[in-house]
Scaffold this motif. Structure first.
Motif, mmCIF file in Angstrom:
data_model
loop_
_atom_site.group_PDB
_atom_site.id
_atom_site.type_symbol
_atom_site.label_atom_id
_atom_site.label_comp_id
_atom_site.label_asym_id
_atom_site.label_seq_id
_atom_site.Cartn_x
_atom_site.Cartn_y
_atom_site.Cartn_z
ATOM 1 N N TYR A 69 48.869 60.073 47.814
ATOM 2 C CA TYR A 69 49.169 58.643 47.675
ATOM 3 C C TYR A 69 49.465 58.025 49.051
ATOM 4 N N TRP A 81 48.145 50.780 49.229
ATOM 5 C CA TRP A 81 47.545 50.135 48.042
ATOM 6 C C TRP A 81 47.921 48.663 48.099
ATOM 7 N N ARG A 124 48.089 46.437 45.595
ATOM 8 C CA ARG A 124 49.023 46.081 44.505
ATOM 9 C C ARG A 124 50.432 46.595 44.792
ATOM 10 N N ASP A 125 50.540 47.899 45.056
ATOM 11 C CA ASP A 125 51.863 48.489 45.281
ATOM 12 C C ASP A 125 52.567 47.815 46.463
ATOM 13 N N LEU A 147 45.137 47.566 36.379
ATOM 14 C CA LEU A 147 46.124 48.048 37.359
ATOM 15 C C LEU A 147 46.264 49.561 37.369
ATOM 16 N N TRP A 148 45.875 50.217 36.265
ATOM 17 C CA TRP A 148 45.947 51.687 36.245
ATOM 18 C C TRP A 148 44.656 52.302 36.789
ATOM 19 N N ARG A 184 52.718 54.682 30.540
ATOM 20 C CA ARG A 184 51.745 53.615 30.775
ATOM 21 C C ARG A 184 51.176 53.101 29.447
ATOM 22 N N TRP A 209 56.785 52.215 44.517
ATOM 23 C CA TRP A 209 56.857 51.248 43.417
ATOM 24 C C TRP A 209 57.985 51.599 42.437
HETATM 25 C C1 NOJ Z 1 48.248 55.149 40.079
HETATM 26 C C2 NOJ Z 1 48.620 53.928 39.320
HETATM 27 O O1 NOJ Z 1 47.953 53.951 38.078
HETATM 28 C C3 NOJ Z 1 48.271 52.685 40.086
HETATM 29 O O2 NOJ Z 1 48.723 51.557 39.373
HETATM 30 C C4 NOJ Z 1 48.915 52.703 41.454
HETATM 31 O O3 NOJ Z 1 48.495 51.587 42.177
HETATM 32 C C5 NOJ Z 1 48.559 53.969 42.192
HETATM 33 N N1 NOJ Z 1 48.813 55.141 41.407
HETATM 34 C C6 NOJ Z 1 49.358 54.082 43.492
HETATM 35 O O4 NOJ Z 1 50.726 54.107 43.235
#
Ligand code: NOJ
Ligand code: NOJ
Length: 598
Positions: free
Chosen positions: A173, A177, A179-180, A303-304, A433, A561
């Motif tokens: 990771y 990202w 979004r994060d 988002l997933w 989720r 996050w």
């Molecule tokens: C997987 C998650 O599903 C996703 O929402 C997220 O952005 C990434 N991991 C990174 O944390």
């Protein structure tokens, strides 16, 4: 008679695999009413469900009907509820009989030869809970420290927010990202607004420089790229792309910081620089978001990073960013962009109801995907606006998150235990989720079907209910409806367990019913925080997930996050307490103002 009845139950339960077709989610007995919720498999349209109960005198003399509440959800289950008056003869135990398509199915709770024992349920304690006040007072600053450790970490460029540290072995990771990182920077700004942290001006400066750079790297799918290498280069491996929530959340992070910074310092030059100056970032992102091809993109990933389509989370982020942008542009005198973004925002306004499915009374994660998902509470807390559409006070949201929480009972073994912590205080259901998720957080999901609860999803429930309680307190009233009544009256741990409510009635702040609803929301929200408290690691460590069976940390460690979600839940609780104490919250819900006319 008694013996033959019990024998019949035993045989039928043994042969009918109790709980596949019918499953009691929870129940309460307040001394006069046995109330509860049942998950029922939609075997056929016509169904009859009885609650059959015994008294101290024996003989199983009592029965009452359960009633349809909502569903079927995409997993094929409906929610039914019961509310059985119990007279002075009392009640000792019960089971449930489900008659459908010529068959009878039973749930007696504990396998062969026993039933659900009934004792008077103590009413849930109401109001904010002392142990959670105390836990946040240490967990919150710890989360701030751990979150900041993932901003400009070793071996990354300034301005990079890694999703999780490089030291992770379970999965990689170590990327920025969009979004994060945007959600993390929004949290940094929320801390700045709250007055408890002053690092935002310097962190946003690095983040702006880095963002300006990556907006200009030739990216595979342009600004919809989900993640960037920590040296600012394009990530070119295969991935679910584009993810169009990113530019929207990022623009929101800069605009909210700009507004807060301007209010605190009066420094307009830096605001203009973020907007479209020599290292301007906001106009670039919002012009991308405002293109119909990007908000109506059926190929966009959720988002997933798994499903393609029009998703509630993504569209909500785009809608809010464009409304914020229209107001922000107008305040800077940029009428042309303000109008363009307002027009796109209003087009999205018209799409929001498509996430609500009247046939089930539930909000689906997508406009053609009725699946329930933690993206729904997440969207309601992060992307809600002052118009209240699909916000923490929208009854469609409250009904949906209630039904979803009950579904998680059967999803995870950890949700089927006694659900109290070491001090006997109530835990919530652990939330993941979505039902049926198989992503266990490791690089290669080899053990299909072992996804776990997520800290950020469980904390989303806390934050949602803190915000719902805050809004009711500010309104000074709450109206009970057929949509919110199942949640308000439903049994703990998913419901508020408030009795004596009538649909269609508005209860004012002075009433017992109002106090019970708000007080129960507060203690329920705290029970979600208590579940996180119970499963956090030493020193308040949070991973991405915690085990569905043992509750131990699993998935990547120190997910940034996860810490952001603890901080935003904590800030929502602080805001609620400010209102409880008669003050004003640092309310960061966007106001929808009219844009300036040219
Ligand atoms: C997987 C998650 O599903 C996703 O929402 C997220 O952005 C990434 N991991 C990174 O944390
Ligand atoms: C990685 C993504 O980050 C995650 O959200 C997704 O569930 C898995 N890939 C699916 O394999």
């Amino acid at each position: 008679m008694l013996l033959s009845t019990l024998a019949a139950i035993t045989v039928l339960v043994a042969s009918a695999a109790a709980s596949t077709q019918v499953n009691v989610v929870g129940f309460t007995f307040d001394g006069s009413t046995l109330a509860g919720t049942i998950n029922v498999q939609n075997v056929a349209y016509t169904k009859v469900i009885y609650v059959i109960y015994d008294t101290p005198a024996g003989g199983w003399p009592g029965s009452c009907s359960a009633h349809y509440s909502s569903g079927p959800a995409s997993n094929g289950y409906e929610t039914w509820t019961f509310s059985c008056p119990i007279d002075s003869k009392g009640i000792t135990q019960f089971y449930v009989e489900y008659d459908v398509a010529g068959n009878k199915y039973y749930d007696n709770g504990c396998g062969v030869n026993c039933n659900y024992p009934v004792t008077k349920t103590p009413p849930p304690s109401l109001g904010p809970q002392a142990d959670i006040t105390s836990w946040f007072s240490s967990a919150f600053p710890a989360a701030v420290t751990k979150l900041k450790a993932n901003i400009h970490a070793a071996n990354t460029n300034a301005g990079v927010v890694i999703a999780a540290p490089q030291s992770n072995t379970i999965n990689n990771y170590f990327y920025h990202w969009i979004r994060d990182s945007s959600l993390v920077m929004i949290t940094i700004n929320d801390l700045y607004i709250s007055g408890s942290d002053s690092s935002a001006p310097s962190l946003f400066s690095d983040y702006q420089t880095f963002t300006y750079g990556i907006q200009r790297v030739p990216l595979l799918t342009g600004l919809g790229e989900p993640k960037i290498e920590v040296n600012g280069q394009d990530f070119t491996g295969s991935w679910c792309r584009p993810q169009n929530d990113g530019p929207a959340l990022r623009a929101s992070s800069f605009m909210r910081f700009a507004n807060a910074y301007l209010a605190k310092t009066g420094d307009m030059s830096r605001v203009l620089d973020m907007y479209n100056g020599t290292k301007g970032v906001v106009v670039t992102d919002l012009n991308y978001v405002a293109q119909p091809a990007n908000y109506q993109n059926a190929q966009g990933c959720d988002l997933w990073e798994e499903r393609r389509g029009i998703y509630f989370w993504t569209l909500g982020a785009q809608r809010r960013a464009l409304h914020e942008g229209a107001v922000f542009a107008a305040s800077l005198g940029d009428t042309a962009n303000s109008k363009a973004w307002a027009a796109a925002a209003s087009a999205i306004d018209g799409m929001m109801d498509s996430f609500y499915f009247p046939n089930t009374n539930l909000v689906g994660r997508g406009n053609s995907d009725q699946g329930l998902d933690a993206a729904i509470p997440l969207g309601a807390i992060h992307n809600a606006m002052a118009d209240g559409v699909l916000s923490p006070t929208d009854d469609r949201i409250l009904n949906t998150v209630y039904v979803l929480a009950n579904q998680f009972k059967t999803e995870y073994p950890i949700n089927q235990g006694s659900l109290v912590d070491g001090s006997g205080l109530p835990l919530s259901y652990a939330i993941g989720r979505y039902i049926g998720d198989v992503y266990d957080g490791s690089e290669h999901t080899t053990n299909g079907g072992i996804a776990n609860p997520w800290f950020l999803a469980t904390l989303a429930y806390s934050e949602l209910y803190y915000k719902t309680a805050t809004a009711y307190l500010q309104a000074g009233k709450v109206t009970v409806s057929s949509l919110n009544l199942p949640f308000f009256s439903g049994a703990r741990p998913a419901g508020l367990a408030v009795s004596g409510l009538t649909s269609g009635t508005t209860y004012d702040a002075g009433s017992t019913q109002f106090k019970n609803i708000v007080g129960s929301l507060q203690s329920l929200a705290d029970s979600y925080a208590r579940t996180v408290k119970t499963h956090a690691g030493a020193g308040y460590q949070l991973n991405e997930q915690f085990s569905r069976t043992s509750g131990m940390l699993t998935g990547v460690n120190d997910l940034t996050w996860s810490y952001a979600s603890l901080i935003s839940a904590g800030l929502a609780r602080q805001n609620m307490m400010a209102v409880v104490n008669g003050g004003q919250p640092n309310n960061n819900i966007t106001k929808r103002r009219r844009t300036a006319r040219a």
